[in-house]
Each structure stands twice: as structure tokens, then as C-alpha cells.
Design a protein around this motif. Sequence first.
Motif, PDB file in Angstrom:
ATOM      1  N   ASP A   1      -1.900 -10.256  -5.106  1.00 43.99           N
ATOM      2  CA  ASP A   1      -3.102  -9.758  -5.773  1.00 43.99           C
ATOM      3  C   ASP A   1      -4.060  -9.205  -4.719  1.00 43.99           C
ATOM      4  O   ASP A   1      -3.723  -9.144  -3.526  1.00 43.99           O
ATOM      5  CB  ASP A   1      -3.755 -10.854  -6.613  1.00 43.99           C
ATOM      6  N   LEU A   2      -5.251  -8.809  -5.145  1.00 46.44           N
ATOM      7  CA  LEU A   2      -6.228  -8.228  -4.221  1.00 46.44           C
ATOM      8  C   LEU A   2      -6.558  -9.190  -3.081  1.00 46.44           C
ATOM      9  O   LEU A   2      -6.604  -8.786  -1.918  1.00 46.44           O
ATOM     10  CB  LEU A   2      -7.497  -7.819  -4.968  1.00 46.44           C
TER      11      LEU A   2
ATOM     12  N   TRP B   1      -3.610  -9.276  -0.586  1.00 52.21           N
ATOM     13  CA  TRP B   1      -3.527  -8.078   0.241  1.00 52.21           C
ATOM     14  C   TRP B   1      -4.691  -8.012   1.232  1.00 52.21           C
ATOM     15  O   TRP B   1      -4.508  -7.602   2.382  1.00 52.21           O
ATOM     16  CB  TRP B   1      -3.469  -6.808  -0.607  1.00 52.21           C
TER      17      TRP B   1
ATOM     18  N   SER C   1      -2.879  -3.612  -3.865  1.00 51.61           N
ATOM     19  CA  SER C   1      -2.848  -4.581  -4.962  1.00 51.61           C
ATOM     20  C   SER C   1      -2.610  -3.908  -6.311  1.00 51.61           C
ATOM     21  O   SER C   1      -2.075  -4.529  -7.229  1.00 51.61           O
ATOM     22  CB  SER C   1      -4.143  -5.401  -5.008  1.00 51.61           C
TER      23      SER C   1
END
Length: 95
Positions: free
Chosen positions: A53-54, A57, A84
Motif C-alpha cells: 500500500d502507500l 511503498w 501504490s
Amino acid sequence: MKKVVPVIILPLLLIVFTFGISAVSGADSNLVSSKCSGCHSLKRICRELGKKDLAGWTQNVKRMVEMGADLNAAEIAEVSKTLSNAKPEGSSFCN
């Protein structure tokens, strides 16, 4: 008027959600390509797409910066966001 808004907005949302992931902008793709491929292949990155996910990353990109990757804070955020949201089959840097 109230019925017109959903008729216009719903198709637009459908387009955004359908093409949003595969339509990573050229600038974003170029940033990923130029900043990440200096140390390793884009195939390596593409194998990881869809797995993080964000936050994952962002952590990964910051670790790369600690190891010598040349990205400023805005670039870290943009690369992390791009990765992401990207999928291997729809990302221009994976083709």
C-alpha cells in the motif's frame, strides 16, 4: 437538475475507476523509470506492484533514498503514490 448530476457524474466516476490505475501519467511513469532504474531493473519493481500500500511503498522508497537514491520529499511522495496505485499489467514502465 438533481437527476442530471448523477447521470453525468456516475459515468465519469466509472471512467476514473476503470482507467485510473492503468492511466498513470507519463510524468509519473518517467519519474519512476528515471529514479528507480538507476540501481535495479524495472522488472524488479513491477514484480512488487499490487503487494504494498502507500505506507509500504513510502517506507521502501525512503529506504532507497537512505541507500543513495536521489529523490527529494515531493518526489518520494509522488513515486510512492504512483507505485501504490500501479498494477503490472497497466503501468507504462512495466510494458
